[in-house]
Design a protein around this motif. Structure first.
Motif, PDB file in Angstrom:
ATOM      1  N   LEU A 122      73.134   3.944  -3.330  1.00 28.54           N
ATOM      2  CA  LEU A 122      74.008   4.899  -3.370  1.00 28.54           C
ATOM      3  C   LEU A 122      73.497   5.967  -2.466  1.00 28.54           C
ATOM      4  CD1 LEU A 122      74.289   4.837  -7.278  1.00 28.54           C
ATOM      5  CD2 LEU A 122      75.756   3.639  -5.442  1.00 28.54           C
ATOM      6  N   ASN A 143      74.781   8.516  -1.152  1.00 33.34           N
ATOM      7  CA  ASN A 143      75.325   9.971  -1.437  1.00 33.34           C
ATOM      8  C   ASN A 143      74.544  10.680  -2.428  1.00 33.34           C
ATOM      9  OD1 ASN A 143      76.313   7.814  -3.079  1.00 33.34           O
ATOM     10  ND2 ASN A 143      77.664   9.041  -3.903  1.00 33.34           N
ATOM     11  N   LYS A 144      73.586  10.032  -3.271  1.00 41.16           N
ATOM     12  CA  LYS A 144      73.032  10.781  -4.141  1.00 41.16           C
ATOM     13  C   LYS A 144      71.765  11.466  -3.742  1.00 41.16           C
ATOM     14  CE  LYS A 144      75.667   8.900  -7.596  1.00 41.16           C
ATOM     15  NZ  LYS A 144      76.294  10.060  -8.539  1.00 41.16           N
ATOM     16  N   PHE A 168      67.378  11.299  -7.341  1.00 38.83           N
ATOM     17  CA  PHE A 168      68.345  10.536  -8.435  1.00 38.83           C
ATOM     18  C   PHE A 168      67.636   9.266  -9.025  1.00 38.83           C
ATOM     19  CE2 PHE A 168      71.424   7.138  -9.311  1.00 38.83           C
ATOM     20  CZ  PHE A 168      72.027   7.938 -10.267  1.00 38.83           C
TER      21      PHE A 168
END
Length: 199
Positions: free
Chosen positions: A163, A165-166, A170
């Motif tokens: 991911l 986009n994190k 995170f």
């Protein structure tokens, strides 16, 4: 015709018939084992899954499966999948030819991609199946999970969730869940354990 002793002729004929019966029985048994009708035409040995997104809108879902063929010959097979977004995935494969995509338009049924092998695969041979889908989730409708349907014994299932986009910091627990093999796609899951998901 050429044996004068009737008893010797009878014994020879009986022996020949017995050998013929034995050979025929063995041949039928062997063919039955090879042509035995199973619930599936292959067995899954291992599965490697990658789910990757750069921006949270476009997702690449990719699967490699090592399978062993359990039919005399296999030229194509269905790959079942279920995308919960609104747009039909763009399906490709590096190892097989994508012949057709079947959209069941039913949340309780799996959609199917028909993958054709470049050359026939024969009984007990191993081969790698590749499935790749580009998923459009711009409208943020898809459900946040990755699912694998296991219908027979498998040695390993490996997930890789990327991911990008994190944010860098995170960190969140990934939750592993299960449900019965014969459950429909909308059936509820049962929580099994948690594992740290680091992006």
């Amino acid at each position: 015709m050429f044996i004068a002793n009737n008893l010797a002729m009878f014994i020879a004929l009986a022996f020949f018939c017995l050998m013929l019966l034995t050979f025929t029985s063995y041949l039928i048994y062997t063919l039955y084992k090879i042509l035995d009708v199973k619930q599936t035409d292959h067995e899954n040995r291992s599965t490697f899954i990658k789910y990757e997104t750069l921006d949270g809108n476009i997702i690449i879902y990719e699967t490699y499966k090592l399978i062993q063929v359990k039919k005399p010959v296999l030229t194509e097979m269905d790959y079942n999948f279920k995308w919960t977004g609104t747009h039909l995935p763009k399906v490709t494969s590096d190892l097989q030819e994508v012949v057709n995509i079947v959209d069941e338009q039913d949340p309780t049924k799996y959609d199917r991609a028909l993958l054709k092998f470049k050359k026939p695969v024969y009984y007990n041979q191993n081969c790698v199946l590749h499935f790749k889908a580009q998923l459009d989730d711009v409208d943020k409708v898809s459900l946040p999970y990755v699912e694998t349907r296991v219908t027979s014994e498998v040695d390993i299932i490996h997930y890789r969730i990327i991911l990008k986009n994190k944010p860098q910091e995170f960190i969140q627990n990934a939750i592993f869940e299960k449900r019965r093999i014969d459950s429909i796609t909308s059936a509820s899951f049962e929580k099994k354990e948690k594992s740290l998901l680091i992006v």
